[in-house]
Design a protein around this motif. Structure first.
Motif, short mmCIF file in Angstrom:
data_model
loop_
_atom_site.label_atom_id
_atom_site.label_comp_id
_atom_site.label_asym_id
_atom_site.label_seq_id
_atom_site.Cartn_x
_atom_site.Cartn_y
_atom_site.Cartn_z
N GLN A 1 -73.26 -12.29 -23.02
CA GLN A 1 -73.87 -12.52 -21.47
C GLN A 1 -73.19 -13.81 -20.82
OE1 GLN A 1 -75.36 -14.34 -18.38
NE2 GLN A 1 -75.58 -15.56 -20.29
N GLU B 1 -87.75 -18.08 -30.76
CA GLU B 1 -86.91 -19.13 -30.10
C GLU B 1 -87.75 -19.95 -29.03
OE1 GLU B 1 -83.32 -17.97 -28.06
OE2 GLU B 1 -84.09 -16.00 -27.49
N VAL C 1 -73.12 -21.12 -26.50
CA VAL C 1 -72.72 -21.72 -27.66
C VAL C 1 -71.19 -21.74 -27.82
CG1 VAL C 1 -73.09 -21.88 -30.18
CG2 VAL C 1 -74.78 -20.92 -28.67
#
Ligand code: F6R
Length: 370
Positions: A105, A246, A367
């Protein structure tokens, strides 16, 4: 900028239909043939591809798992799916005829970037499926197929997942077209079926919100959830489990339904919530019956079953405690509707716990470290 929604995640889930339609837009011509000129890899090169390896992390890796079912079926070449961080530290078999598909993404995930660099060093071609124009992963790839989901702000990925599935399917259909592994009519029919999906997703959003919310209220004290699916429902189960853990901080685990008796059923005790993705019952689908028996098995042990099923499925009604209904569609396209109630469910569970759904603890949107 949340456009009236109380969180970006809520807004972005409601953009699922648009993410699908915008990702389809302009990728086929009037005759219905795939047109991926933007990809800039020669048709001859595509014709020679004899293996695909998807590298990705998290939700994007589940897109890869979904795509494996479709692309192997359509193109008859093996599709491997590997977590990007595992890929580089073994000695993967890469040749000039391997197409590595890096799905991301953000386009900035370091593990995925390192994996694609490795693949290119070994002489393989890399195609990125990415939602962020001009980000690092597409810049370092041989080609890119953008998902047009629009910016995704909430940390938990939602609309990008649907757009990635569509992009991976377009790639699969394109390969089938250049390799001649599908009839043109079949390709056109599949594109038409994809074009029908946004309205079906919208129907889930409009018609299931109440039952999902009531179920979340009923489950607000639950400490763990199991998710089961089979075939393309298996990666959907993994994705549903990831969303809930999450953002609502609940211990969840997704399993292939066939694994149940090889271990996970030991976890089922009275009251344990089990979420099951049920394949369509149409066409005497064996998989449907097998998943229904998985529901019966966990119910016999006292599980509370929450089921995602196709409208009109009499077995889902009979065996489930709660059903989230979705419109009929071809099996390979069902992840696009099945995942939607699970996104909403995770959102509701997190909200009921008073959590910041857009910024779950300990997580970052991209990340950029290994
Ligand atoms: C889950 C989630 C993560 C990302 C993963 C990959 O909701 O957001 O699992 O999918 O970190 O990120 P991208 O797609 O940016 O490479």
């Amino acid at each position: 900028e949340k456009g009236g929604w109380d969180s970006f995640m809520d807004k972005e889930i409601h953009e699922d239909p648009a993410a699908v339609s915008n990702t389809l837009l302009g990728r086929y011509d009037e005759s219905g043939d795939l047109d991926l000129d933007e990809v800039h890899i020669d048709e001859d090169v595509f014709r020679q591809i004899d293996k695909i390896i998807v590298v990705a992390c998290g939700t994007a890796s589940y897109t890869g798992l979904v795509a494996k079912y479709a692309i192997e079926h359509w193109v008859r070449i093996p599709v491997e799916v590997e977590l990007a961080h595992e890929f580089r530290y073994r000695d993967p078999i890469l040749t000039p005829r391997t197409l590595v598909v890096a799905i991301s993404q953000s386009g900035e995930t370091m593990d995925t970037l390192m994996a694609l660099r490795h693949a290119r060093e070994q002489g393989s071609r890399v195609l990125a499926i990415c939602n962020t124009q001009g980000s690092t992963i597409p810049r370092e790839s041989d080609a890119v197929l953008y998902t047009h989901a629009g910016p995704e702000v909430a940390v938990a990925s939602t609309k990008a997942f649907l757009a990635q599935i569509v992009a991976a399917y377009l790639l699969g259909l394109y390969l089938a077209q250049v390799k001649g592994t599908m009839y043109r009519d079949e390709i056109h029919q599949t594109i038409d079926n994809l074009k029908d999906m946004p309205a079906k997703i919208q129907k889930v959003l409009d018609s299931q919100a109440d039952v999902i919310n009531q179920t979340a209220q009923r489950m607000s004290k639950a400490r763990s959830f199991l998710f089961l699916g089979r075939h393309v429902g298996y990666p959907v189960a993994l994705e549903g489990a990831l969303k809930l853990k999450e953002i609502a901080y609940i211990f969840t685990e997704g399993f292939a339904a066939g694994e149940l008796k090889h271990g996970p059923i030991a976890l089922v005790e009275p009251g344990e919530p089990v979420v099951v993705i049920v394949p369509s019952a149409r066409g005497r689908n064996v998989l449907h019956d097998k998943v229904i028996s998985a529901i019966e098995e966990v119910k016999a042990r006292g599980a509370f079953t929450i089921v995602v099923a196709e409208e009109g499925d009499p077995d889902a009604d009979r065996y489930a405690d709660v059903v989230f209904w979705r419109p009929p569609c071809p099996t390979l396209l069902s992840p696009l509707v099945d995942v939607v109630p699970l996104q909403l469910f995770a959102l509701d569970m997190a909200r009921l716990k008073g959590l910041d759904v857009d910024k779950p603890r300990n997580l970052a949107k991209s990340v950029t470290v290994e």
